[in-house]
Design a protein around this motif. Structure first.
Motif, PDB file in Angstrom:
ATOM      1  N   GLY A 192       0.829  -1.199   0.000  1.00  0.00           N
ATOM      2  CA  GLY A 192       0.000   0.000   0.000  1.00  0.00           C
ATOM      3  C   GLY A 192       0.869   1.256   0.000  1.00  0.00           C
ATOM      4  N   ILE A 193       1.909   1.234   0.820  1.00  0.00           N
ATOM      5  CA  ILE A 193       2.804   2.390   0.868  1.00  0.00           C
ATOM      6  C   ILE A 193       3.493   2.566  -0.482  1.00  0.00           C
ATOM      7  N   ALA A 194       3.967   1.443  -1.050  1.00  0.00           N
ATOM      8  CA  ALA A 194       4.637   1.514  -2.352  1.00  0.00           C
ATOM      9  C   ALA A 194       3.697   2.069  -3.423  1.00  0.00           C
ATOM     10  N   MET A 195       2.409   1.711  -3.320  1.00  0.00           N
ATOM     11  CA  MET A 195       1.446   2.195  -4.303  1.00  0.00           C
ATOM     12  C   MET A 195       1.333   3.722  -4.213  1.00  0.00           C
ATOM     13  N   LEU A 196       1.279   4.240  -2.994  1.00  0.00           N
ATOM     14  CA  LEU A 196       1.184   5.694  -2.815  1.00  0.00           C
ATOM     15  C   LEU A 196       2.433   6.394  -3.333  1.00  0.00           C
ATOM     16  N   VAL A 197       3.599   5.793  -3.048  1.00  0.00           N
ATOM     17  CA  VAL A 197       4.847   6.392  -3.522  1.00  0.00           C
ATOM     18  C   VAL A 197       4.867   6.417  -5.048  1.00  0.00           C
ATOM     19  N   GLY A 198       4.459   5.297  -5.646  1.00  0.00           N
ATOM     20  CA  GLY A 198       4.429   5.210  -7.108  1.00  0.00           C
ATOM     21  C   GLY A 198       3.568   6.306  -7.718  1.00  0.00           C
ATOM     22  N   ILE A 199       2.409   6.551  -7.098  1.00  0.00           N
ATOM     23  CA  ILE A 199       1.501   7.584  -7.606  1.00  0.00           C
ATOM     24  C   ILE A 199       2.169   8.957  -7.537  1.00  0.00           C
ATOM     25  N   ILE A 330      11.125   3.305  -9.694  1.00  0.00           N
ATOM     26  CA  ILE A 330      10.363   3.509  -8.456  1.00  0.00           C
ATOM     27  C   ILE A 330       8.866   3.562  -8.765  1.00  0.00           C
ATOM     28  N   ALA A 331       8.522   4.221  -9.863  1.00  0.00           N
ATOM     29  CA  ALA A 331       7.106   4.349 -10.210  1.00  0.00           C
ATOM     30  C   ALA A 331       6.458   2.993 -10.459  1.00  0.00           C
ATOM     31  N   ILE A 332       7.190   2.049 -11.077  1.00  0.00           N
ATOM     32  CA  ILE A 332       6.540   0.758 -11.360  1.00  0.00           C
ATOM     33  C   ILE A 332       6.417  -0.127 -10.127  1.00  0.00           C
ATOM     34  N   VAL A 333       7.112   0.207  -9.062  1.00  0.00           N
ATOM     35  CA  VAL A 333       6.913  -0.577  -7.844  1.00  0.00           C
ATOM     36  C   VAL A 333       5.455  -0.459  -7.398  1.00  0.00           C
ATOM     37  N   GLY A 334       4.844   0.705  -7.648  1.00  0.00           N
ATOM     38  CA  GLY A 334       3.437   0.897  -7.283  1.00  0.00           C
ATOM     39  C   GLY A 334       2.525  -0.157  -7.890  1.00  0.00           C
ATOM     40  N   PRO A 335       2.410  -0.188  -9.225  1.00  0.00           N
ATOM     41  CA  PRO A 335       1.559  -1.207  -9.836  1.00  0.00           C
ATOM     42  C   PRO A 335       1.998  -2.642  -9.554  1.00  0.00           C
ATOM     43  N   ILE A 336       3.306  -2.874  -9.447  1.00  0.00           N
ATOM     44  CA  ILE A 336       3.744  -4.242  -9.137  1.00  0.00           C
ATOM     45  C   ILE A 336       3.280  -4.620  -7.735  1.00  0.00           C
ATOM     46  N   ALA A 337       3.383  -3.669  -6.812  1.00  0.00           N
ATOM     47  CA  ALA A 337       2.891  -3.914  -5.455  1.00  0.00           C
ATOM     48  C   ALA A 337       1.390  -4.167  -5.476  1.00  0.00           C
ATOM     49  N   ALA A 338       0.678  -3.415  -6.319  1.00  0.00           N
ATOM     50  CA  ALA A 338      -0.774  -3.617  -6.425  1.00  0.00           C
ATOM     51  C   ALA A 338      -1.069  -5.024  -6.916  1.00  0.00           C
ATOM     52  N   SER A 339      -0.278  -5.476  -7.861  1.00  0.00           N
ATOM     53  CA  SER A 339      -0.466  -6.814  -8.407  1.00  0.00           C
ATOM     54  C   SER A 339      -0.182  -7.885  -7.359  1.00  0.00           C
ATOM     55  N   ILE A 340       0.985  -7.819  -6.700  1.00  0.00           N
ATOM     56  CA  ILE A 340       1.311  -8.918  -5.780  1.00  0.00           C
ATOM     57  C   ILE A 340       0.457  -8.880  -4.517  1.00  0.00           C
ATOM     58  N   SER A 341       0.010  -7.691  -4.105  1.00  0.00           N
ATOM     59  CA  SER A 341      -0.802  -7.667  -2.885  1.00  0.00           C
ATOM     60  C   SER A 341      -2.182  -8.255  -3.150  1.00  0.00           C
ATOM     61  N   THR A 342      -2.690  -8.075  -4.353  1.00  0.00           N
ATOM     62  CA  THR A 342      -3.968  -8.712  -4.683  1.00  0.00           C
ATOM     63  C   THR A 342      -3.771 -10.221  -4.820  1.00  0.00           C
ATOM     64  N   VAL A 343      -2.701 -10.608  -5.523  1.00  0.00           N
ATOM     65  CA  VAL A 343      -2.459 -12.042  -5.702  1.00  0.00           C
ATOM     66  C   VAL A 343      -2.276 -12.747  -4.366  1.00  0.00           C
ATOM     67  N   SER A 344      -1.457 -12.166  -3.480  1.00  0.00           N
ATOM     68  CA  SER A 344      -1.173 -12.865  -2.231  1.00  0.00           C
ATOM     69  C   SER A 344      -2.454 -13.091  -1.428  1.00  0.00           C
TER      70      SER A 344
END
Lengths: 494, 90
Positions: A192-199, A330-344
């Motif tokens: 979630g934090i990574a998503m905010l940073v990415g934005i 750094i920006a792509i960590v946001g969407p990647i984090a969104a992807s893995i957090s949903t998957v997990s």
């Protein structure tokens, strides 16, 4: 060959997530009262921050970061107006389901949403059906998340799709198998934090590349004045607003991957705080990320054909063209984090459906309780196996997976909405009503989706929800009232 | 308005949770009404702020602010803290 600088932030983040999951698992070992309760629900220990973040990160998917903003690029502020309905998702989930589920699951010792459904309707058939619906829709959704994340990874870093998949897919599967629900919740908070940073990073990139706020605005006014209207010159009709309210707003409270979070929090204070802070973060994230899509129209001014004819390419292209490689990383960590957090979260919930709702229940029925040691092995093993299956499907996704994924969100809402509401709030809801609602509603929804059949030109979610509701009410009323005593945990008599 | 007495028995806790669920649905209705008013309601107003038509500000920042007020009000006036574990309850 790819750009190593763009790769480093992802690597650092993944390593960090893996460590966090490992540490949380190690610390949890001391509280050993029943493996399943710890592994699938984290011993009901979530505090406010982690509860809020895990709910948001589970809900916020790669489509919130890529598909949605891509649409906003083409439609304009109307799409953001529509995305803003998601500010209701957390208070609906916590306010309607939160305390009821917490009380009932503690009373009954339930670990999964299916446990609660089984107990309320006294139906193994309904429980098995629920578990199957969950596993099928979740697997398709997970594949879509992996594919979305890996495509973005390839587009931005220049490394191959499969390498991306191996990196973050491998890590997600690993930390979910090791960490269980608790590890998933902790890594969700990080995500979630990574998503905010990415934005934030991408917002900076767009504004500086587009000549500041006024530069971006001027470009949009000049090229696409209709993007500044709520109906977007006819691209965003009222009917779409209405059905999106149902699909991504109101009925998200019934998604089993969200509802399971209401079994895991510590106390009412945590729930209340999570509701307030979660809404603050959810609103900032969903309105923020979708707005980025509109703003990118100030930078990517070609027509869709210039960007590979897919709105899914808009955000990756914006990242590449507005940010230097290390910031793009750094920006792509946001969407990647969104992807893995949903998957997990979907992975641990799928595993709980298979292990707790089917295997363990089957053993109990046969009269031999599974030992804690074997539960531990089977739980981890099944989580890993489902993860590997999803991974394999993601390498070359079969087209049937795409179809199922398209049905998944609305299908889950249709299947579970009235069954859960009936379970918690309507004494008269019966087993037959619940079965009819889940089977009939889901079948009607999927058929309508597959054939493109619509009523009044509205999205098929209206058909699914209506059919499921009618079946629940009519069939329940036509069948025998559930026994009073059996309902005691759900509707206690004063 | 809720009296904010902490419920003690299992049945009282359920009754409280039901009241909160009703309050939540009312909160949803309020949010939807504000969402309509702040977006479509302002769509024809010909005012621009920072290059944006007024309705865009209402639909984004406005709706966001409303949602925060709604949850704070829910928590403060309608939601009650109680022990989720089953205590002495007959």
């Amino acid at each position: 060959m790819g750009n190593a600088a763009a790769l480093i932030p992802t690597l650092v983040f993944l390593l960090f997530a893996l460590c966090a999951a490992g540490v949380s698992r190690y610390r949890a070992k001391k509280s050993a009262d029943g493996f399943a309760r710890e592994y699938f629900i984290g011993s009901r220990s979530l505090g406010a921050f982690v509860l809020a973040m895990t709910t948001i990160a589970t809900y916020g998917s790669v489509s919130s970061f890529v598909g949605g903003p891509g649409q906003a690029w083409s439609i304009g502020w109307g799409w953001v107006y529509m995305a803003a309905v998601q500010v209701t998702t957390l208070f609906l989930l916590y306010g309607i389901m939160g305390k009821k589920m917490a009380l009932i699951s503690r009373k009954l010792g339930s670990v999964t949403v299916v446990d609660v459904i089984r107990a309320r309707y006294e139906s193994n058939a309904l429980a098995a059906l629920s578990a199957i619906v969950i596993v099928v829709f979740f697997i398709a959704t997970m594949v879509a998340q992996f594919v979305g994340g890996a495509k973005l990874f390839e587009y931005v870093t220049g490394y191959s799709y499969v390498l991306g998949l191996c990196l973050f897919g491998g890590v997600a599967i690993l930390f979910t198998s090791i960490g269980g629900f608790r590890g998933v919740a902790i890594t969700d908070a990080l995500c979630g934090i990574a998503m905010l940073v990415g934005i934030a990073v991408l917002a900076g990139g767009i504004l500086s590349a587009g000549g500041g706020w006024s530069g971006v605005m001027d470009t949009i006014w000049e090229n696409h004045p209709e993007m500044m209207e709520p109906l977007s010159g006819g691209n965003m009709p009222y009917g779409l607003y209405f059905t999106q309210w149902l699909l991504v707003g109101i009925f998200t409270f019934a998604l089993p991957q969200s509802v399971v979070r209401t079994l895991g929090f510590k106390d009412t204070k945590s729930l209340h705080r999570a509701m307030v802070w979660g809404t603050v973060i959810m609103g900032a994230m969903m309105i923020g990320v979708t707005s980025l899509g509109v703003l990118s129209a100030g930078v990517l001014t070609g027509d869709l054909a210039a960007y590979g004819d897919s709105v899914d390419n808009i955000i990756p292209q914006t990242i590449v063209s507005t940010l230097p490689p290390w910031l793009a990383g750094i920006a792509i960590v946001g969407p990647i984090a969104a992807s893995i957090s949903t998957v997990s979260s979907l992975l641990i919930a799928s595993a709980s459906a298979l292990v707790k709702d089917m295997w363990m229940h089957g053993k109990e029925q046969a009269g031999n309780q599974a030992s804690d040691r074997s539960v531990a092995w089977v739980s981890r093993g099944v989580t890993m196996l489902v993860g590997v299956l999803v991974f394999a499907l993601s390498v070359v996704p079969p087209s049937v997976i795409w179809r199922i994924n398209m049905f998944a969100f609305g299908g889950l809402e249709t299947a579970f909405c009235w069954v859960l509401l009936g379970a918690l709030f309507w004494k008269r809801a019966t087993k037959a009503g619940a079965l009819a609602s889940m089977i009939g509603g889901t079948a009607a929804y999927c058929t309508a989706m597959a054939t493109g059949f619509k009523v009044f030109g509205l999205h098929q979610i209206t058909i699914g929800l209506t059919v499921a509701l009618l079946l629940m009410v009519v069939v329940s009323l036509a069948t025998k009232r559930p026994e009073r005593a059996k309902l005691e945990p759900f509707f206690p008599s004063a | 308005m809720s009296t904010k007495v902490s419920p003690r028995t299992y049945a009282e806790k359920h009754a409280q949770a039901n009241r909160e669920a009703v309050a939540t649905v009312v909160a949803l209705a309020v949010t939807i009404a504000c969402w309509v008013a702040l977006g479509f309601g302002l769509a024809s107003v010909d005012v621009r702020i920072a290059g944006l038509p007024l309705w865009v500000i209402g639909a984004t920042v406005g709706v966001y602010a409303v949602s925060i007020v709604v949850v704070v009000v829910l928590r403060r006036f309608f939601f009650v803290d109680f022990d989720l574990e089953d205590e002495a309850d007959g």
